[in-house]
Design a protein around this motif. Structure first.
Motif, PDB file in Angstrom:
ATOM      1  N   UNK A 182      28.544 -20.472  27.963  1.00  0.00           N
ATOM      2  CA  UNK A 182      27.490 -19.983  26.909  1.00  0.00           C
ATOM      3  C   UNK A 182      27.665 -18.593  26.874  1.00  0.00           C
ATOM      4  N   UNK A 183      27.523 -17.715  27.979  1.00  0.00           N
ATOM      5  CA  UNK A 183      27.380 -16.505  28.057  1.00  0.00           C
ATOM      6  C   UNK A 183      28.902 -15.614  27.649  1.00  0.00           C
ATOM      7  N   UNK A 184      30.006 -16.301  27.788  1.00  0.00           N
ATOM      8  CA  UNK A 184      31.076 -15.630  27.016  1.00  0.00           C
ATOM      9  C   UNK A 184      31.097 -15.981  25.708  1.00  0.00           C
ATOM     10  N   UNK A 185      30.599 -17.152  25.082  1.00  0.00           N
ATOM     11  CA  UNK A 185      30.691 -17.454  23.533  1.00  0.00           C
ATOM     12  C   UNK A 185      29.631 -16.327  22.942  1.00  0.00           C
ATOM     13  N   UNK A 186      28.612 -16.042  23.294  1.00  0.00           N
ATOM     14  CA  UNK A 186      27.671 -15.033  23.131  1.00  0.00           C
ATOM     15  C   UNK A 186      28.158 -13.762  22.999  1.00  0.00           C
ATOM     16  N   UNK A 187      28.928 -13.316  24.131  1.00  0.00           N
ATOM     17  CA  UNK A 187      29.420 -12.022  24.030  1.00  0.00           C
ATOM     18  C   UNK A 187      30.712 -11.845  22.977  1.00  0.00           C
ATOM     19  N   UNK A 188      31.479 -12.891  22.896  1.00  0.00           N
ATOM     20  CA  UNK A 188      32.466 -12.952  22.034  1.00  0.00           C
ATOM     21  C   UNK A 188      32.114 -12.745  20.400  1.00  0.00           C
ATOM     22  N   UNK A 189      30.820 -13.610  20.297  1.00  0.00           N
ATOM     23  CA  UNK A 189      30.508 -13.472  19.004  1.00  0.00           C
ATOM     24  C   UNK A 189      29.638 -12.009  18.543  1.00  0.00           C
ATOM     25  N   UNK A 190      29.448 -11.135  19.667  1.00  0.00           N
ATOM     26  CA  UNK A 190      28.871 -10.004  19.389  1.00  0.00           C
ATOM     27  C   UNK A 190      30.054  -9.031  19.262  1.00  0.00           C
ATOM     28  N   UNK A 191      31.290  -9.317  19.645  1.00  0.00           N
ATOM     29  CA  UNK A 191      32.034  -8.237  19.228  1.00  0.00           C
ATOM     30  C   UNK A 191      32.646  -7.986  18.010  1.00  0.00           C
ATOM     31  N   UNK A 192      32.966  -6.797  17.695  1.00  0.00           N
ATOM     32  CA  UNK A 192      33.606  -6.492  16.332  1.00  0.00           C
ATOM     33  C   UNK A 192      34.798  -7.385  15.895  1.00  0.00           C
ATOM     34  N   UNK A 193      34.718  -7.765  14.533  1.00  0.00           N
ATOM     35  CA  UNK A 193      36.040  -8.565  14.293  1.00  0.00           C
ATOM     36  C   UNK A 193      37.351  -8.028  14.449  1.00  0.00           C
ATOM     37  N   UNK A 194      37.453  -6.649  14.665  1.00  0.00           N
ATOM     38  CA  UNK A 194      38.973  -6.171  14.964  1.00  0.00           C
ATOM     39  C   UNK A 194      39.138  -5.994  16.267  1.00  0.00           C
ATOM     40  N   UNK A 195      38.382  -6.746  17.176  1.00  0.00           N
ATOM     41  CA  UNK A 195      38.624  -6.797  18.676  1.00  0.00           C
ATOM     42  C   UNK A 195      39.378  -7.901  18.906  1.00  0.00           C
TER      43      UNK A 195
END
Length: 77
Positions: free
Chosen positions: A41-54
């Motif tokens: 759950x935490x990893x999904x939240x983090x991934x969604x918060x990263x810029x699209x270019x990451x």
């Protein structure tokens, strides 16, 4: 700073053990789930918060090592 990130996640048997969820201030929520579910759950939240270019990939380890496949944009599918 970097636009490329690698996460390494434990998927060993101990991650199936229950863990009590806590809020960001450390207060117990009263809910329990597996340690891996909490990490997921935490990893999904983090991934969604990263810029699209990451560009991101995830390595899981337990009995062996498995890499998450990435889509064309460099993010996990």
């Amino acid at each position: 700073t970097s636009d490329r990130i690698l996460f390494i996640v434990d998927r060993s048997g101990s991650m199936a053990e229950p863990a009590e969820r806590r809020d960001r201030y450390g207060k117990a929520s009263g809910k329990t789930s597996s340690k891996f579910s909490y990490v997921q759950d935490e990893l999904e939240t983090l991934l969604m918060a990263l810029p699209e270019t990451t560009q991101v990939n995830v390595l899981f380890f337990g009995d062996g090592v498995e890499a998450f496949r990435t889509a064309d944009g460099g993010r996990p599918e």
